[in-house]
Write an enzyme that holds these catalytic residues in place. Structure first.
Site, PDB file in Angstrom:
ATOM      1  CB  CYS A 184      21.509  48.562  45.224  1.00  0.00           C
ATOM      2  SG  CYS A 184      21.970  47.105  44.248  1.00  0.00           S
ATOM      3  N   GLY A 244      19.054  56.911  48.773  1.00  0.00           N
ATOM      4  CA  GLY A 244      20.293  57.644  48.961  1.00  0.00           C
ATOM      5  C   GLY A 244      20.791  57.776  50.375  1.00  0.00           C
ATOM      6  N   GLY A 245      20.247  57.021  51.319  1.00  0.00           N
ATOM      7  CA  GLY A 245      20.735  57.109  52.693  1.00  0.00           C
ATOM      8  C   GLY A 245      22.203  56.725  52.802  1.00  0.00           C
ATOM      9  CE  LYS A 246      22.882  50.434  53.870  1.00  0.00           C
ATOM     10  NZ  LYS A 246      21.413  50.548  53.791  1.00  0.00           N
ATOM     11  CG  ASP A 258      21.546  48.248  50.946  1.00  0.00           C
ATOM     12  OD1 ASP A 258      21.212  47.134  51.380  1.00  0.00           O
ATOM     13  OD2 ASP A 258      21.018  49.311  51.326  1.00  0.00           O
ATOM     14  CB  CYS A 305      17.742  45.604  55.835  1.00  0.00           C
ATOM     15  SG  CYS A 305      16.577  45.726  54.454  1.00  0.00           S
TER      16      CYS A 305
END
Length: 447
Positions: free
Chosen positions: A260, A264-266, A330, A383
Site C-alpha cells: 500500500c 512513497g514515503g515508506k 501499511d 497510523c
C-alpha cells in the site's frame, strides 16, 4: 485584479471544509493550485488552516461568547472568517492584531459579501481583539478545550484514563516538528545538518533513528529547504521510519513488496535500506497518489530500485507472482495517530468509522498473506491508535492463519527504540513521545 493572499486562500479552504467536512488535502490542493501563491504564502495559508482546525473548540467558544448569533446558524464563510481571524489573534503572536483583523476582513470582503455582513465580521473580530489579554490568560490558566470531538475524548478516557487522554489531546494540539529521512545515496547526515545550520535553520538529530533529522520551528514549505531539489531527503516522521526497519533481516537477492505504497514515503525508506541486488515492488491504486509516488522516487534517485505498479493489491495477487521475502502492509486506517499533522481527521471521523475500517484491513492482510514466502516477514502497519484496527485485526488474523506468528521486533530497531516494543512484540508510538502514533506487528510465516 487583487493579488492572491494567503488569508484569502485559507478562508476559502476553511469555507469549503466547513460547508461539507471532508479530507483536507484535496481541498487544499485544489484551492492553492487556483490561488497562484508563492511557496511562502502557500505554507502560511496551510499553517493558518491547520491551526484553526487544531483549536476549533477554543475559537468557537470565544466567538459564541462575543456575539448573539448561534454558530450553527451562521453561513460557513462567515464562521470561517471569524475562526480564521481569531486564530491569528490568539495563536500567531508575531502577527500584529490590526493586520490579523483587517486582512482577514479584506479577504472576506473580496469574496463578494454584503456590507452588513462584512461589518459584522469586522466588529466581532475587533471586539475579540480588544479582549485579547483576557482570552490569552484563560488559555494559560485553564489550558483551553480538548479541541477533539467528545466521542473521541470519551473513548480515550475510558481506555487510557482521563489524565493521559487529555495529555494526548494537548499533544495533538501542538504544532509538530518537521522530520525528514536522509537519503544516504545522495548525502550524509552531518553534511545536510551543516548546510541547514549555515542557512540559519534550527535542526537537530532525532531521538531514535540515525538517519532522521528534525526542524522544530520550521514553518515554510519543505521544497524550499536546502537539498530538497537534489533529493537529499524526504519528509517522514521518525515513527514511520522505524516501522520500515521491522521488515529486517533484508537479504541479498530478496524480493520485497510495499503493498500500500501511497505517496512513497515508506517505499523510499525501504529502497534505501535494501541490499543493492534486492527487488522492491510498490503497489498503489489511486492515480494521483501513483503519480506522486513516481515523482518522489525520481527526485530521490530511487526509480531504478523500485518497480511501481498501478493497481490494487488484489490485482497483483491475481497475477500469482513469485513469493516475496518481505511485505510491508501499511493499510488505510482512521489516522488517529497523525491528528497533530492532519487536524481535520479529528473532526471528519465518526464512531462508526472505527467499526467499518477493520473489515478492509483484514481483507488486505488476508490478501497479502499468501504472497509471502515461508520464513518471510510481513509487517502490518497503521497510523491509528485504536485497538480495533491494531491488536483486534492481528488477533483475528492469527486465529485464521496458524502458519503465522508475531515475532521479535526489538532486535530490528536501534537499542534506544527498544522501549517502543511491548511484551506482545507489537510496535507502538504516540504523540506523547513526540512521535506520530503508529502500530506495527511483525509476523513470520512458518509454512
Amino acid at each position: 485584479m487583487s493579488k492572491p493572499s494567503a488569508r484569502g486562500a485559507a478562508l476559502e479552504i476553511l469555507r469549503r471544509w466547513g460547508a461539507a467536512p471532508a479530507p483536507l488535502p484535496p481541498i487544499v490542493e485544489m484551492v492553492l493550485a487556483r490561488a497562484g501563491l508563492d511557496g511562502r504564502d502557500r505554507a502560511l495559508a496551510l499553517a493558518l488552516v491547520q491551526e484553526t482546525l487544531r483549536r476549533l473548540q477554543d475559537l468557537d467558544e470565544h466567538i459564541a461568547a462575543a456575539g448573539r448569533h448561534p454558530l450553527d446558524r451562521m453561513r460557513p464563510l462567515t464562521l470561517a472568517a471569524l475562526r480564521l481571524g481569531l486564530c491569528q489573534l490568539l495563536f500567531f503572536p508575531t502577527m500584529p492584531p490590526s493586520a490579523a483583523v483587517d486582512e482577514t476582513v479584506a479577504a472576506f470582503k473580496r469574496l463578494g459579501q454584503p456590507r452588513w455582513l462584512v461589518g459584522f465580521v469586522h466588529g466581532t473580530l475587533r471586539t475579540l481583539a480588544r479582549d485579547l489579554s483576557r482570552l490569552h490568560q484563560e488559555l494559560v490558566t485553564g489550558g483551553g478545550r480538548p479541541n477533539h470531538p467528545h466521542w473521541l475524548v470519551s473513548r480515550w478516557q475510558e481506555r487510557l484514563g482521563e489524565e493521559t487522554a487529555l495529555a494526548l489531546c494537548r499533544a495533538n494540539n501542538a504544532v509538530p516538528s518537521l522530520a525528514v529521512r536522509i537519503n544516504p545515496g545522495k548525502t550524509q547526515v552531518a553534511s545536510l545538518l551543516r548546510s541547514w545550520h549555515e542557512a540559519g535553520l534550527l535542526a537537530r538529530h532525532c531521538t531514535f533513528a540515525a538517519d532522521c533529522l528534525e526542524l522544530p520551528d520550521f514553518g515554510g514549505p519543505p521544497t524550499e529547504l536546502p537539498g530538497y531539489g537534489a533529493g537529499h531527503f524526504h519528509v517522514q516522521d521518525e515513527a514511520a521510519q522505524l516501522s520500515c526497519r521491522l521488515l529486517a533481516p533484508l537479504r541479498e537477492g530478496g524480493r520485497y513488496l510495499d503493498a500500500c505504497a501511497g505517496l512513497g514515503g515508506k517505499t523510499a525508506t525501504l529502497a534505501q535500506l535494501l541490499p543493492p541486488d534486492a527487488e522492491l515492488t510498490a503497489v498503489e491504486p489511486e492515480p494521483r497518489r501513483f503519480a506522486l509516488l513516481q515523482e518522489n522516487l525520481a527526485r530521490l534517485g530511487l526509480s531504478p530500485r523500485v518497480h511501481c505498479r498501478a493497481g490494487r493489491l488484489e490485482d497483483l495477487a491475481a497475477d500469482a507472482p513469485p513469493p516475496f521475502d518481505g511485505i510491508l502492509l501499511d493499510v488505510p486506517c482512521s489516522g488517529t495517530g497523525v491528528i497533530r499533522r492532519r487536524p481535520d481527521i479529528r473532526w471528519n471521523r465518526r464512531p462508526e468509522d472505527l467499526s467499518a475500517m477493520p473489515a478492509r484491513q483484514r481483507a488486505l492482510l488476508a490478501c497479502a498473506a499468501p504472497l509471502l514466502a515461508p520464513g518471510g516477514v510481513l509487517v502490518y502497519v497503521t497510523c491509528s491508535m485504536e485497538p480495533e484496527e491494531n491488536e483486534g485485526v492481528i488477533t483475528d488474523f492469527l486465529a485464521r492463519h496458524p502458519n503465522f506468528f508475531p515475532a521479535d521486533a526489538a532486535g530490528c530497531l536501534p537499542s534506544e527504540a527498544a522501549a517502543l516494543i511491548g511484551p506482545d512484540n507489537f510496535f507502538r508510538t504516540s504523540p506523547l513521545q513526540g512521535l506520530d502514533g503508529f502500530f506495527a506487528a511483525r509476523l513470520i510465516r512458518t509454512a
